[in-house]
Design an enzyme around this catalytic site. Sequence first.
Site, PDB file in Angstrom:
ATOM      1  CE  LYS A  42      -6.960  -5.283   7.083  1.00 51.31           C
ATOM      2  NZ  LYS A  42      -6.556  -4.976   5.735  1.00 51.31           N
ATOM      3  CE  LYS A  50     -10.502  -5.451   5.301  1.00 50.13           C
ATOM      4  NZ  LYS A  50     -10.258  -6.356   4.171  1.00 50.13           N
ATOM      5  CB  VAL A  75      -0.976  -0.004   1.201  1.00 50.44           C
ATOM      6  CG1 VAL A  75      -1.943   1.172   1.092  1.00 50.44           C
ATOM      7  CG2 VAL A  75      -1.768  -1.303   1.269  1.00 50.44           C
ATOM      8  N   GLY A  87      -5.302  -4.445  -2.736  1.00 52.33           N
ATOM      9  CA  GLY A  87      -4.302  -4.012  -3.712  1.00 52.33           C
ATOM     10  C   GLY A  87      -3.731  -2.656  -3.362  1.00 52.33           C
ATOM     11  CD  GLU A 147      -0.593 -10.421   4.233  1.00 52.89           C
ATOM     12  OE1 GLU A 147       0.071 -10.825   5.195  1.00 52.89           O
ATOM     13  OE2 GLU A 147      -1.416  -9.507   4.293  1.00 52.89           O
ATOM     14  N   GLY A 199      -0.642 -12.447  -6.204  1.00 55.98           N
ATOM     15  CA  GLY A 199      -0.503 -11.314  -5.279  1.00 55.98           C
ATOM     16  C   GLY A 199      -1.765 -10.984  -4.514  1.00 55.98           C
ATOM     17  CB  ILE A 203     -15.982   0.464  -1.051  1.00 54.35           C
ATOM     18  CG1 ILE A 203     -15.794  -0.644  -2.101  1.00 54.35           C
ATOM     19  CG2 ILE A 203     -17.441   0.847  -0.926  1.00 54.35           C
ATOM     20  CD1 ILE A 203     -16.537  -1.935  -1.775  1.00 54.35           C
TER      21      ILE A 203
HETATM   22  N1  LIG Z   1      -2.443  -4.919   0.871  1.00 57.02           N
HETATM   23  C1  LIG Z   1      -3.736  -4.598   0.814  1.00 57.02           C
HETATM   24  O1  LIG Z   1      -4.429  -4.850  -0.177  1.00 57.02           O
HETATM   25  C2  LIG Z   1      -4.374  -3.879   1.979  1.00 57.02           C
HETATM   26  C3  LIG Z   1      -5.727  -3.503   1.891  1.00 57.02           C
HETATM   27  C4  LIG Z   1      -6.314  -2.808   2.949  1.00 57.02           C
HETATM   28  C5  LIG Z   1      -5.571  -2.513   4.074  1.00 57.02           C
HETATM   29  N2  LIG Z   1      -4.264  -2.924   4.148  1.00 57.02           N
HETATM   30  C6  LIG Z   1      -3.528  -2.579   5.367  1.00 57.02           C
HETATM   31  O2  LIG Z   1      -2.471  -1.678   5.021  1.00 57.02           O
HETATM   32  C7  LIG Z   1      -1.367  -1.883   5.894  1.00 57.02           C
HETATM   33  C8  LIG Z   1      -0.122  -2.176   5.039  1.00 57.02           C
HETATM   34  O3  LIG Z   1      -0.359  -3.348   4.281  1.00 57.02           O
HETATM   35  P1  LIG Z   1       0.661  -3.806   3.132  1.00 57.02           P
HETATM   36  O4  LIG Z   1      -0.064  -4.848   2.370  1.00 57.02           O
HETATM   37  O5  LIG Z   1       1.181  -2.616   2.416  1.00 57.02           O
HETATM   38  O6  LIG Z   1       1.822  -4.478   4.008  1.00 57.02           O
HETATM   39  P2  LIG Z   1       3.238  -4.992   3.496  1.00 57.02           P
HETATM   40  O7  LIG Z   1       3.284  -5.062   2.018  1.00 57.02           O
HETATM   41  O8  LIG Z   1       3.554  -6.211   4.293  1.00 57.02           O
HETATM   42  O9  LIG Z   1       4.255  -3.813   3.948  1.00 57.02           O
HETATM   43  C9  LIG Z   1       4.403  -3.487   5.284  1.00 57.02           C
HETATM   44  C10 LIG Z   1       5.394  -2.342   5.406  1.00 57.02           C
HETATM   45  O10 LIG Z   1       5.438  -1.940   6.782  1.00 57.02           O
HETATM   46  C11 LIG Z   1       6.797  -1.713   7.130  1.00 57.02           C
HETATM   47  N3  LIG Z   1       6.901  -1.826   8.595  1.00 57.02           N
HETATM   48  C12 LIG Z   1       6.562  -2.879   9.401  1.00 57.02           C
HETATM   49  N4  LIG Z   1       6.760  -2.558  10.692  1.00 57.02           N
HETATM   50  C13 LIG Z   1       7.228  -1.280  10.709  1.00 57.02           C
HETATM   51  C14 LIG Z   1       7.618  -0.386  11.746  1.00 57.02           C
HETATM   52  N5  LIG Z   1       7.551  -0.727  13.030  1.00 57.02           N
HETATM   53  N6  LIG Z   1       8.041   0.853  11.391  1.00 57.02           N
HETATM   54  C15 LIG Z   1       8.115   1.220  10.087  1.00 57.02           C
HETATM   55  N7  LIG Z   1       7.766   0.410   9.057  1.00 57.02           N
HETATM   56  C16 LIG Z   1       7.332  -0.814   9.374  1.00 57.02           C
HETATM   57  C17 LIG Z   1       7.555  -2.779   6.359  1.00 57.02           C
HETATM   58  O11 LIG Z   1       8.916  -2.422   6.291  1.00 57.02           O
HETATM   59  P3  LIG Z   1       9.974  -3.335   5.460  1.00 57.02           P
HETATM   60  O12 LIG Z   1       9.658  -3.041   4.020  1.00 57.02           O
HETATM   61  O13 LIG Z   1      11.304  -2.829   5.875  1.00 57.02           O
HETATM   62  O14 LIG Z   1       9.692  -4.760   5.850  1.00 57.02           O
HETATM   63  C18 LIG Z   1       6.824  -2.702   5.013  1.00 57.02           C
HETATM   64  O15 LIG Z   1       7.378  -1.678   4.217  1.00 57.02           O
HETATM   65  C19 LIG Z   1      -1.759  -3.054   6.819  1.00 57.02           C
HETATM   66  O16 LIG Z   1      -2.306  -2.524   8.002  1.00 57.02           O
HETATM   67  C20 LIG Z   1      -2.845  -3.775   6.032  1.00 57.02           C
HETATM   68  O17 LIG Z   1      -3.755  -4.482   6.872  1.00 57.02           O
HETATM   69  C21 LIG Z   1      -3.650  -3.592   3.137  1.00 57.02           C
END
Ligand SMILES: NC(=O)c1ccc[n+]([C@@H]2O[C@H](COP(=O)([O-])OP(=O)(O)OC[C@H]3O[C@@H](n4cnc5c(N)ncnc54)[C@H](OP(=O)(O)O)[C@@H]3O)[C@@H](O)[C@H]2O)c1
Length: 393
Positions: A96, A196, A15, A293, A181, A178, A127
């Site tokens: 969430k 949610k 994200v 995404g 996870e 993708g 949404i």
């Molecule tokens: N992916 C989706 O479709 C989606 C949809 C809705 C909501 N979300 C929410 O959005 C958030 C991010 O999701 P994501 O899919 O982008 O996760 P992700 O791809 O696993 O990336 C997580 C990021 O957080 C960083 N991180 C972890 N702990 C940290 C800390 N203590 N301080 C600073 N950075 C830290 C990681 O650093 P490193 O790169 O160094 O590991 C990484 O860059 C989550 O809360 C998820 O539930 C995601």
Amino acid sequence: MKRKLRIGLFGFGCVGQGLSDILDRPESSLSIEKICVRNREKYRPLLNERLASSQEDILDDPDIDVIVELIDDHVAALDITRQALSRGKPVVSANKRMIAGNLDTLLDLQREQPHPFLYEAACCASIPIIRTLEHYYGPSEISGIEGIVNGTTNYILTRMVRNDLSFHDALKLAQSNGFAESDPSMDIEAFDAKFKLCLLATHAFGVVVPVDKVFNYGIGSISKKDIAWAHSSGCTVKLVARATRNGDQLSAAVLPQFVPPHHPLAGVENEYNGVLVHTPYSDAQFFHGRGAGGRPTASAAVADIAAAASRYRYGYDKVNALAKPDFTNDVFLRVYCRYGDTNIPRELPFDTVEQYFSDRQYNYITGRINLETLVSSEVVRNPDVFIAALPAA
Ligand SMILES: NC(=O)c1ccc[n+]([C@@H]2O[C@H](COP(=O)([O-])OP(=O)(O)OC[C@H]3O[C@@H](n4cnc5c(N)ncnc54)[C@H](OP(=O)(O)O)[C@@H]3O)[C@@H](O)[C@H]2O)c1
């Protein structure tokens, strides 16, 4: 010339990178100034000059206008949110799990600190449902919400139905595309959908739903037999999050549901999400869009950043109202339960049985059961059992 709004970003994963794709353009009025990640040593082209040396490097920077928290660690996310709000910085989050698990604390924090804390990206990605529930619908205008709120499980179920795949093959396909996870348990076991649902219920009904009391049952034990049974009854299978108001009572649960073809949620496919809002006087409204995404989720964060810049805050009028429904699990559902061990019907007492079938390979029972029975039963942890809600009779 008006100066760009300066963002301090935590997280540069799926994200976070989606946000940078949207904002890193010369014409954008928002600028990502500093980025804090967990592992500074990871190779990230073109990022080094913006990498923050520490959390405080962002939080203590007086030139950062808004904190955007997009990390996958719910404990660290709460700490960042608390510290940012206490330093007078608005916060936008997609976490969430952090928000649903700490809503009372976060509500108290927002009563003490007048700075915006917005989280549209935490529910159904693209949404715009939280702000709609919060502001469009009045305190008693919603009788129920039901939705497909998890893109991973919806993708898996869609591929099982459309491509005749087993659960494990559909999960592998989701991972390779993708949409899941490497550790998909929070999605598969319906925890993500439950977080949610709790947020949606707060903004729809004003109730801070106790996360640990809400029943979540996922799709990890679904088999092709269950999909065939659903088809034979004219239905498809979806993971549905539902909260229903009945007078002064509110029930909520997430579990697989056999959905008839005319139902709006039957047409929500792949990583898309859909939310149906039921109202007493205007029937139902249906919201549909990409539920996961990088860019779809980041687009909701962009809308929140702009709103936070105009000092918009959630009013929580329904939460602050005197008359609110009480949470209960004392409601009845119609369910299908497929099982291997023939003792299961004794361990899972049905209120009424509609159908019972047993042969050497396949046993199932359908009927009415109290949700409290499911919440307190060990049967729901049996990998040889699959339970799904049936449409109301
Ligand atoms: N992916 C989706 O479709 C989606 C949809 C809705 C909501 N979300 C929410 O959005 C958030 C991010 O999701 P994501 O899919 O982008 O996760 P992700 O791809 O696993 O990336 C997580 C990021 O957080 C960083 N991180 C972890 N702990 C940290 C800390 N203590 N301080 C600073 N950075 C830290 C990681 O650093 P490193 O790169 O160094 O590991 C990484 O860059 C989550 O809360 C998820 O539930 C995601």
